[in-house]
Write an enzyme that holds these catalytic residues in place. Structure first.
Site, PDB file in Angstrom:
ATOM      1  N   THR A 109      30.074   8.190  10.404  1.00 28.68           N
ATOM      2  CA  THR A 109      28.779   7.513  10.383  1.00 28.68           C
ATOM      3  C   THR A 109      27.711   8.328   9.673  1.00 28.68           C
ATOM      4  O   THR A 109      26.862   7.775   8.965  1.00 28.68           O
ATOM      5  CB  THR A 109      28.327   7.204  11.827  1.00 28.68           C
ATOM      6  OG1 THR A 109      29.247   6.278  12.416  1.00 28.68           O
ATOM      7  CG2 THR A 109      26.926   6.604  11.859  1.00 28.68           C
ATOM      8  N   THR A 121      31.987  10.380  14.931  1.00 30.31           N
ATOM      9  CA  THR A 121      31.944  10.773  16.342  1.00 30.31           C
ATOM     10  C   THR A 121      33.067  10.180  17.186  1.00 30.31           C
ATOM     11  O   THR A 121      33.317  10.653  18.297  1.00 30.31           O
ATOM     12  CB  THR A 121      30.599  10.359  16.971  1.00 30.31           C
ATOM     13  OG1 THR A 121      30.466   8.935  16.900  1.00 30.31           O
ATOM     14  CG2 THR A 121      29.439  11.028  16.265  1.00 30.31           C
ATOM     15  N   ASP A 122      33.756   9.155  16.676  1.00 31.84           N
ATOM     16  CA  ASP A 122      34.796   8.506  17.479  1.00 31.84           C
ATOM     17  C   ASP A 122      35.837   9.484  17.989  1.00 31.84           C
ATOM     18  O   ASP A 122      36.391   9.304  19.084  1.00 31.84           O
ATOM     19  CB  ASP A 122      35.499   7.411  16.665  1.00 31.84           C
ATOM     20  CG  ASP A 122      34.663   6.150  16.521  1.00 31.84           C
ATOM     21  OD1 ASP A 122      33.621   6.052  17.188  1.00 31.84           O
ATOM     22  OD2 ASP A 122      35.064   5.267  15.733  1.00 31.84           O
TER      23      ASP A 122
END
Length: 329
Positions: free
Chosen positions: A13, A87-88
């Site tokens: 992201t 960040t996943d």
């Protein structure tokens, strides 16, 4: 003398912009472009080399990507390393890097919850904070750290706890290691014991399954694991409990492969001798499972994968999991 920082950008992201055909955002920005959007870098006594390593969403990173990254980090001459990614998977990738990194140079992983096109995008502040931590001598010897929202977390216990909040990262078992205060890293504890594992360059990663125990499950999914995995992590209920329907399959699997027992609750440790009914923690340990202590199931899976890939013996696996699952800074 200026601190030398290597920044490896992996996508995520933090590096996303709208696609050419409209619709949702996609990872397109290079490491240099990320740095160009960070205010305050000129005020730091650092030299930064940006390396455009991958441009992938966090969910598409692989074990091989991370091993290649660990090798590249080992080959670079820097005082600190910053990794930007989606960040996943940070709670998993950071722990994998922590296990593979045997040096004292600090590794700092960060990212963003809001992409650069959004109001209040958090990427620039997180990158600045990550660089400040990586350049701080107090970060040396602490392995891989996750820096987000001015908090410093240990890779071995950090968790993504919210799907959209910019304060998503937390460490339920022990809290943050420290904070950014006026641009300086302030650690709340001394460096603790680290677990590291050396891999042969040509070793193919072994497959470890993760099965979560749920209400009313008949355990059939466990039987599907038998011929398709080299190891298993059971995310058990509470302090290490599973339905009785799991017992035959788990007993058979524990006789064929390492099976780790972790808690699905997200905080706290599995127990070893409090409950004694069929499917309790003591019953499962007697059947050959190994307690993962405070390790979250995601971390336990990463650790078991690396240990099996390294060719660790059963005794070495038990001893290492015991150390990794103990409380430490």
């Amino acid at each position: 003398m200026s601190a030398r920082i290597a920044l490896f950008s992996l996508g995520g992201t933090i590096a996303m912009t709208p696609g050419a055909q409209g619709g949702g955002v996609q990872p397109t920005l290079t490491g240099e472009q990320l740095l160009a959007g960070v205010p305050g870098l000129a005020d730091l006594d650092v030299e930064i080399e940006a390396r455009d390593f991958r441009r992938l969403p966090g969910a598409s990173l692989s074990f091989d990507d991370l091993r290649s990254l660990a090798n590249a980090i080992g080959d670079c001459d820097a005082d600190g390393v910053v990794i930007t990614q989606g960040t996943d998977t940070i709670e998993e990738t950071a722990y994998l890097l922590d296990l593979l990194h045997t040096g004292r140079t600090p590794l700092v992983v960060t990212g963003a919850m809001r992409n650069p096109t959004m109001a209040g995008a958090d990427g620039p502040a997180n990158v600045l904070a990550a660089i400040e931590v990586a350049a701080d001598p107090a970060a040396h010897g602490r392995g891989c750290l996750v820096v987000f929202a001015d908090e410093i977390h240990a890779a071995c216990r950090v968790r993504k706890t919210h799907s959209t909040s910019v304060a998503t990262f937390a460490s339920p078992n022990g809290g943050a290691l420290g904070h950014l205060v006026e641009g300086r890293a302030r650690f709340l504890s001394a460096p603790g014991e680290r677990v590291t594992v050396r891999l042969a360059p040509e070793a193919g990663f072994r497959r470890v399954a993760l099965v979560t125990a749920t209400l009313g499950d008949d355990g059939e999914i466990l039987r599907a694991v038998a011929d398709r995995a080299d190891g298993l992590v059971v995310a058990a209920m509470g302090v290490g409990h599973v339905p009785e329907s799991y017992l035959d399959a788990l007993t058979e699997l524990a006789g064929r492969m390492p099976v780790l027992l972790a808690s699905r609750t997200g905080a706290g440790s599995v127990l070893s001798r409090t409950y004694g009914y069929p499917g309790s923690e003591s019953d499962l340990l007697a059947r050959g499972l190994t307690g993962a202590g405070f390790l979250h199931p995601y971390k336990a899976r990463i650790l078991l994968t690396v240990l099996l890939t390294a060719g660790a013996s059963w005794d070495e696996i038990v001893e290492t999991v015991s150390r990794a699952g103990a409380v430490r800074a």
